[in-house]
Write an enzyme that holds these catalytic residues in place. Structure first.
Site, PDB file in Angstrom:
ATOM      1  N   LEU A  66       0.595  -1.276   0.002  1.00  0.00           N
ATOM      2  CA  LEU A  66      -0.024   0.026  -0.101  1.00  0.00           C
ATOM      3  C   LEU A  66       0.734   1.307   0.028  1.00  0.00           C
ATOM      4  O   LEU A  66       1.900   1.319   0.584  1.00  0.00           O
ATOM      5  CB  LEU A  66      -0.935  -0.098   1.239  1.00  0.00           C
ATOM      6  CG  LEU A  66      -1.787  -1.318   1.194  1.00  0.00           C
ATOM      7  CD1 LEU A  66      -2.649  -1.361   2.605  1.00  0.00           C
ATOM      8  CD2 LEU A  66      -2.876  -1.253   0.233  1.00  0.00           C
ATOM      9  N   PRO A  67       0.224   2.326  -0.506  1.00  0.00           N
ATOM     10  CA  PRO A  67       0.943   3.694  -0.675  1.00  0.00           C
ATOM     11  C   PRO A  67       1.783   4.361   0.589  1.00  0.00           C
ATOM     12  O   PRO A  67       2.470   5.262   0.349  1.00  0.00           O
ATOM     13  CB  PRO A  67       0.133   4.573  -1.403  1.00  0.00           C
ATOM     14  CG  PRO A  67      -1.368   4.078  -1.027  1.00  0.00           C
ATOM     15  CD  PRO A  67      -0.870   2.701  -0.840  1.00  0.00           C
ATOM     16  N   LYS A 123      14.380   0.037   5.189  1.00  0.00           N
ATOM     17  CA  LYS A 123      13.923   0.470   4.059  1.00  0.00           C
ATOM     18  C   LYS A 123      13.868   2.058   3.921  1.00  0.00           C
ATOM     19  O   LYS A 123      14.371   2.734   2.844  1.00  0.00           O
ATOM     20  CB  LYS A 123      12.334   0.170   3.583  1.00  0.00           C
ATOM     21  CG  LYS A 123      11.707   0.625   2.399  1.00  0.00           C
ATOM     22  CD  LYS A 123      12.516   0.166   1.160  1.00  0.00           C
ATOM     23  CE  LYS A 123      11.991   1.024   0.159  1.00  0.00           C
ATOM     24  NZ  LYS A 123      10.721   0.510  -0.355  1.00  0.00           N
ATOM     25  N   LYS A 162       7.235  11.020   0.025  1.00  0.00           N
ATOM     26  CA  LYS A 162       6.387  10.688   1.224  1.00  0.00           C
ATOM     27  C   LYS A 162       7.815   9.762   2.146  1.00  0.00           C
ATOM     28  O   LYS A 162       7.780   9.927   3.301  1.00  0.00           O
ATOM     29  CB  LYS A 162       5.545   9.460   0.923  1.00  0.00           C
ATOM     30  CG  LYS A 162       4.864   8.851   1.915  1.00  0.00           C
ATOM     31  CD  LYS A 162       5.176   7.379   2.266  1.00  0.00           C
ATOM     32  CE  LYS A 162       5.067   6.391   0.973  1.00  0.00           C
ATOM     33  NZ  LYS A 162       5.472   5.222   1.327  1.00  0.00           N
ATOM     34  N   THR A 216       5.934   0.589   2.397  1.00  0.00           N
ATOM     35  CA  THR A 216       6.996   1.435   2.897  1.00  0.00           C
ATOM     36  C   THR A 216       6.205   2.535   4.072  1.00  0.00           C
ATOM     37  O   THR A 216       5.545   3.373   3.778  1.00  0.00           O
ATOM     38  CB  THR A 216       7.722   2.352   1.920  1.00  0.00           C
ATOM     39  OG1 THR A 216       8.429   1.298   1.140  1.00  0.00           O
ATOM     40  CG2 THR A 216       8.794   3.239   2.701  1.00  0.00           C
TER      41      THR A 216
END
Length: 324
Positions: free
Chosen positions: A95-96, A200, A275, A123
């Site tokens: 998912l974003p 990450k 983001k 992430t």
């Protein structure tokens, strides 16, 4: 009284992990269904690789075209997240960001049947990963954070690297690892819950600065009369060699099939990198760590987004530097 209360908490926490661990060991001996939530640029090719391995996959996404693509390949579409949660013993999410993960997990975690393994490849912040690991564990389930590196190309070719954070005293990693290896080449244990997410963010913090540096070098070289292909060849054969120059070079005149040769379509969106940089800078503030290059890199991507380049691959910074 306080000692008794503390011992009860430890007992029930350990009991939940023991029950989950026993159920996970049983899982490998029975027929399983894998749920996949989030069929974006990364999630869809990852899901398709599971289907190619003859796994029974149930998919959910708000994008009906993506769902249809997965269905044509052999997946079963689900109309609700509840359906995915109740029918699948292993569920992957891609998912974003934190908001999307929170919204999805709020539904899934409370709808799961027998002990299940949740694998979040999104992430997100380490805090988000640890929160949902705690919520899953206390309900008798397991959640591991397993964000990826390798980009869309890696997702398509099944060559991703997974950075995994999970509890060390359950069998969740043993259940998740063979599933992840159907979509990638490397599955790296990073430590406890949240460490996959943290790793990450560190990777993308470095990657974003790396890409800005390559964009500046390619822009300067061409301005000084150096052929872009020659410059890329020299850099890739010397100390400037890196992923942003060799695999995802941002100059459209450098050979190979990359987002830059397709008007920066596909690839990893600049807004997603923005983001991730925001999450990394926020994590740095929380940890009291100075990130001067990260802060300036985030500002470059913020300005590029304001210029309308947010949906383009993050190598589009080359065009931003040219004033386009």
């Amino acid at each position: 009284f306080n000692i008794t209360l503390m011992m009860n908490r430890v007992f029930f926490s350990n009991s939940s992990k023991w029950v989950a661990s026993r159920a996970l060991r049983k899982m490998s001996s029975v027929s399983r269904k894998i749920g996949f939530v989030g069929l974006g640029n990364m999630g869809l090719p990852m899901c398709l690789n599971l289907i190619k391995k003859n796994e029974e996959v149930i998919v959910y996404d708000l994008n009906k075209d993506a769902v249809q693509t997965a269905e044509i390949a052999g997946a079963d579409p689900a109309n609700t997240l509840d359906t995915v949660a109740k029918e699948c013993s292993i569920i992957l999410t891609m998912l974003p960001g934190c908001e999307a993960v929170n919204s999805v997990m709020e539904i899934i975690v409370d709808s799961l049947g027998e002990s299940s393994v949740l694998i979040d490849c999104s992430t997100v912040s380490p805090t988000t990963s640890r929160h949902w690991n705690h919520e899953a564990t206390k309900r008798g389930h397991s959640l591991i954070d397993a964000p990826v590196s390798g980009g869309v190309k890696g997702a398509e070719t099944g060559s991703l690297t997974f950075m995994v954070g999970c509890e060390s005293d359950t069998d969740a990693f043993d259940v998740a690892e063979p599933v992840l290896k159907m979509m990638g080449q490397r599955v790296i244990p990073c430590g406890g819950p949240g460490t996959g997410a943290a790793t990450k963010l560190c990777n993308n913090l470095a990657l974003a600065a790396q890409m800005v540096g390559i964009c500046e070098a390619m822009n300067l070289g061409e301005s000084l009369g150096v052929d872009p292909q020659n410059l890329a060849d020299v850099m890739n054969g010397s100390t400037a060699k890196c992923w942003s120059c060799e695999v995802n070079n941002p100059h459209p005149e450098v050979g190979g099939v990359r987002p830059a040769t397709n008007n920066y379509e596909g690839g990893f969106a600049s807004d997603l990198m923005l983001k991730d940089l925001g999450l990394a800078v926020h994590a740095g503030n929380d940890a009291g760590v100075s990130l001067p290059v990260g802060v300036h890199t985030r500002e470059i991507y913020r300005l590029a987004s304001l210029r309308g380049l947010g949906e383009k691959d993050f190598g589009v910074i080359l065009q931003f530097l040219r004033g386009k």
